[in-house]
Scaffold this active site. Structure first.
Site, PDB file in Angstrom:
ATOM      1  N   GLU A 149       0.859  -1.183   0.000  1.00 49.34           N
ATOM      2  CA  GLU A 149       0.000   0.000   0.000  1.00 49.34           C
ATOM      3  C   GLU A 149       0.902   1.240   0.000  1.00 49.34           C
ATOM      4  O   GLU A 149       1.793   1.343   0.847  1.00 49.34           O
ATOM      5  CB  GLU A 149      -0.873   0.016   1.251  1.00 49.34           C
ATOM      6  CG  GLU A 149      -1.863  -1.112   1.352  1.00 49.34           C
ATOM      7  CD  GLU A 149      -2.643  -1.039   2.653  1.00 49.34           C
ATOM      8  OE1 GLU A 149      -3.474  -0.122   2.794  1.00 49.34           O
ATOM      9  OE2 GLU A 149      -2.399  -1.890   3.529  1.00 49.34           O
TER      10      GLU A 149
ATOM     11  N   ARG B 112       4.995 -13.619   9.202  1.00 54.23           N
ATOM     12  CA  ARG B 112       5.618 -12.293   9.124  1.00 54.23           C
ATOM     13  C   ARG B 112       6.951 -12.296   9.865  1.00 54.23           C
ATOM     14  O   ARG B 112       7.205 -13.122  10.734  1.00 54.23           O
ATOM     15  CB  ARG B 112       4.710 -11.234   9.757  1.00 54.23           C
ATOM     16  CG  ARG B 112       3.439 -10.964   8.993  1.00 54.23           C
ATOM     17  CD  ARG B 112       2.632  -9.869   9.659  1.00 54.23           C
ATOM     18  NE  ARG B 112       3.372  -8.611   9.673  1.00 54.23           N
ATOM     19  CZ  ARG B 112       2.839  -7.456  10.067  1.00 54.23           C
ATOM     20  NH1 ARG B 112       1.595  -7.413  10.483  1.00 54.23           N
ATOM     21  NH2 ARG B 112       3.546  -6.352  10.042  1.00 54.23           N
TER      22      ARG B 112
ATOM     23  N   LYS C 270       2.840   2.206  11.073  1.00 54.69           N
ATOM     24  CA  LYS C 270       2.914   3.546  10.482  1.00 54.69           C
ATOM     25  C   LYS C 270       2.410   4.604  11.458  1.00 54.69           C
ATOM     26  O   LYS C 270       3.018   5.666  11.615  1.00 54.69           O
ATOM     27  CB  LYS C 270       2.089   3.579   9.196  1.00 54.69           C
ATOM     28  CG  LYS C 270       2.616   2.665   8.102  1.00 54.69           C
ATOM     29  CD  LYS C 270       1.585   2.444   7.014  1.00 54.69           C
ATOM     30  CE  LYS C 270       2.057   1.359   6.051  1.00 54.69           C
ATOM     31  NZ  LYS C 270       1.007   0.920   5.134  1.00 54.69           N
TER      32      LYS C 270
END
Length: 773
Positions: free
Chosen positions: A268, A483, A493
């Site tokens: 993204e 992950r 973020k």
């Protein structure tokens, strides 16, 4: 069985080893009990701890001592294979309870701390013992014997630290390798006979371990991905849904991709990539490359409120910085028209409808049923068109799919209204597709063969297959993997933005963060990051790694690629009263002392030099090996030994200058140590970085009750405004990397100016032994 497999993989076992373990019911039960016991004493079991627990489970004969030993491993009192074997030997030879704790800990080296000075002394003693043989045979001497002798003196010392000290002292004794040193000894073949004394099974194990360590990333990806389907054989994958259209669609798909592997990396564009993305980049691009295929870089740009040009540019830069060139660069927005048409078709097939429930009403997994779920198809089509034309207010309607996801979420949203101009399409659209609708259809439109996703998307797999099949379009196979996370950091973020706005870090590329731009700025080579991803590997389990493994990969790479220079961070002026020349002498210094053929640079050696303040003590202390009134010291590369004559002090009694005399090294008694120095240097700014967070899990409220902002280390950045550096680095470019001898690895920061270089410390020369305590 699957839960137990994930449990074993989560503590560091390879998937293959975990599966082998499951075949042994007794061992499986023992290992599960040991892991559960370990979790009583520590929050996380890392790979090194997991290996020790597994080793104990397989070798411990007295099962009644399992909990006793587990606690020592879980609390990191036993941290090495040598300690574990000593512990196993002790409990085997002392079967009577209770265990004599003091005797046990002494036998296992618990709490033993070996100082660098002790290592230095032990190595020096061993080298002096074999000095004549070393001078005669030089680099053909059996260094392994020196290692063994030094280990015998310091049983619990770190092997790497001993090896580094041996290498340094041998270099000081023999100098750089000559051409003759590099030639193979005449009896090289005869030396093979020594292997006959090594048990074949042990030799095989050692070779296998070395092979695993040196295998390329692509080879490792092949190993972990052996269960992946071949291109076009999607239908053979467990859980894949075969419809009457499947085989015809697969036939067309194979023709389109030419039978090759096609993957994509789909970030993204609303933030900067971090270390976890490095694993995703390596896996997607690496798997395609390993199989002779191609990989797209596809921006998932379906949320115009958060997307900015700097993120598009930054993502591409980081992908290419890691060494990967996208086959094609695409955007989800490239397919807005196709996606809209597919949404219309889904409604026509009565598999989607327009709903007026508010987003806050349908959040979570138990929302009230939609009263509009069974509205007429023609009504949903009309309302969807009104949504597209901007006739319905934002938040007043969504398009929802008639499907229940694996995690129980009912009727996920496919389209929502946003009156926000898009970065690429401007005001053309006021409706935007969601991830659940976009991702699988873009994969289908781009003929992706292997849709590689992190494990949190496993709950969306059924939705992925359902949507493709509901529309009768080609359906790729989604594969999930764990992950990659690191201790002592945050990568969210939102949280990084908070760190920036609070002034704790400067920006997304602050070298204390673990964004890829930050790691580049700090001086981490991309090759080291790729090697780190290869060592971590690709497994189903989520992995949390200590940053020390990444730093180790950085050291391995920079040791081979970063030329040496001499820098003094805390200068102490030294005047040589009997300097042998009226002007400064040019000294030729190898860029890589162990490999002089890789080039050299010249440094000035004059009457005035500067050494580190810590390399001089007015009062001698036990174990101190540098310059004192009664102890001379050598100057690296200069070929001289200096001896103190007098000191100059200021009004506070602080030593500001040393007066010394020099003597050629081959004429003087060998000093206990050689120090680095600079003469006619340039001034530069040095930035020293430490960990930003104090705790392993700064986001864990149990570990950090006050929140991650309260866990920040106020001393994570130290700025030295006027360090001194040999002038050979003048003219170096941003991101150029150097090893400052005896100090660490450093990289030139973008803040540098032609008249004032700024260096970031990338990593120390050796891992800080106390860092993980």
């Amino acid at each position: 069985m699957a839960d137990t497999l994930d449990l074993f993989v989560s503590v560091g076992l390879s998937e293959q080893k975990a599966k082998e373990t499951l075949k042994n019911e007794i061992l499986t039960g023992e290992l599960k009990n040991i892991i559960n016991e370990a979790r009583k004493h520590c929050s996380t079991i890392d790979k090194s701890m997991g290996v020790l627990l597994y080793g104990m489970a397989t070798r411990l004969k007295s099962k009644g001592r399992a909990n006793f030993l587990t606690e020592y491993i879980a609390t990191k009192k036993i941290t090495t294979e040598l300690q574990l074997q000593s512990a196993l030997d002790y409990v085997k030879s002392h079967p009577v309870d209770p265990v004599d704790v003091a005797a046990f800990e002494e036998a296992c080296g618990v709490g033993v701390v070996v100082t660098p000075e002790q290592i230095e002394d032990a190595v020096e003693e061993v080298i002096n013992q074999y000095k004549q043989d070393l001078l005669q045979k030089r680099y053909h001497f059996n260094i392994g014997m020196l290692m063994g002798k030094a280990r015998g003196k310091l049983k619990w010392a770190d092997g790497k630290a001993i090896k580094n000290e041996i290498d340094m002292q041998i270099l000081d004794l023999l100098g750089p390798k000559t051409d003759a040193d590099k030639e193979k000894p005449v009896k090289a073949k005869a030396a093979k006979s020594g292997k006959d004394n090594v048990p074949k099974k042990l030799a095989k194990m050692v070779n296998a371990a070395e092979d695993e360590e040196t295998r390329s990333l692509m080879e490792q990806l092949r190993g972990h991905a052996v269960n992946f389907h071949k291109t076009g054989e999607n239908y053979k994958t467990e859980g894949y849904v075969v419809t009457p259209m499947t085989m015809e669609l697969l036939k067309e798909h194979v023709k389109a991709v030419g039978g090759k592997v096609w993957t994509r990396f789909p970030p993204e564009p609303n933030g900067i990539l971090h270390i976890g993305h490095a694993k995703a980049i390596n896996f997607n691009f690496g798997y395609a490359r390993a199989n002779g295929g191609v990989c797209y870089l596809r921006y998932d740009d379906t949320n115009p409120e958060k997307e900015e040009e700097k993120y598009f540019t930054g993502i591409r830069e980081m992908v290419e910085w890691l060494g990967y060139k996208p086959w094609k660069i695409t955007h989800s927005s490239d397919y807005f028209h196709e996606l809209h048409a597919l949404a219309v078709e889904l409604i026509k097939r009565d598999q989607a409808y327009v709903c007026h429930q508010k987003l806050e009403e349908i959040r979570g997994h138990n929302p009230p049923p939609s009263p509009w779920r069974n509205r007429p198809i023609h009504e949903s089509l009309r309302l969807f068109e009104d949504m597209r034309k901007g006739k319905i207010a934002e938040g007043e309607a969504t398009v929802r799919m008639k499907h229940i996801m694996e995690d129980g979420k009912v009727d996920p949203v496919a389209y929502r209204i946003k009156f926000t101009p898009h970065h690429r399409t401007g005001d053309e659209w006021c409706i935007y597709p969601t991830y659940d609708f976009t991702h699988c259809l873009c994969d289908s439109l781009e003929n992706i063969t292997h849709s590689l996703c992190t494990k949190e998307f496993q709950a969306r797999r059924s939705s992925y297959y359902w949507l493709c099949n509901a529309l009768d379009v080609y359906c790729p196979v989604q594969w999930e993997y764990g992950r990659l996370n690191l201790y002592y950091t945050v990568v969210s973020k939102r949280k990084i933005v908070k760190l920036i706005t609070e002034g704790i870090v400067r920006d997304w590329n602050d070298p204390r963060l673990f964004t890829l731009t930050a790691l580049r700025r700090r001086g981490f080579p991309p090759e080291a990051i790729n090697n780190f991803c290869a060592k971590v590997g690709v497994t189903m389990a989520q992995v949390t790694i200590d940053p020390s493994l990444l730093e180790s990969c950085v050291r391995d790479e920079l040791n081979l690629t970063a030329p040496r220079a001499m820098a003094v961070l805390e200068p102490l002026k030294v005047t040589i009263t009997n300097f042998p020349s009226d002007k400064a002498i040019d000294i030729d210094v190898p860029d890589f002392p162990a490999e002089p053929s890789k080039g050299s640079h010249k440094v000035k050696f004059g009457k005035t030099i500067y050494i580190e303040k810590t390399d001089f003590k007015e009062n001698m202390e036990k174990g101190y090996r540098r310059l004192t009134p009664d102890q001379p010291v050598g100057l690296r590369h200069a070929g001289y030994v200096i001896t103190l004559e007098s000191m100059v002090k200021d009004k506070k009694g602080e030593v500001t200058e040393l007066k010394v005399k020099c003597e050629k090294a081959d004429m003087a008694e060998k000093p206990k140590a050689f120090v680095h120095w600079v003469s006619e240097p340039i001034s530069c700014e040095i930035r020293l970085y430490e960990r930003l967070f104090k705790h392993k899990h700064p986001e864990d409220p149990e570990e950090v009750p006050g929140g991650f902002l309260t866990d920040c280390n106020k001393d994570s950045l130290t700025v030295i405004p006027a360090a001194l550096l040999d002038a050979s680095v003048k003219g170096a470019k941003v991101y150029d990397k150097f090893q400052f001898e005896r100090i660490g690895y450093f990289s030139i920061d973008p803040d540098s100016k032609p008249d004032k270089l700024v260096f970031n410390r990338t990593v120390n020369l050796k891992e800080d032994a106390g860092k993980n305590v």
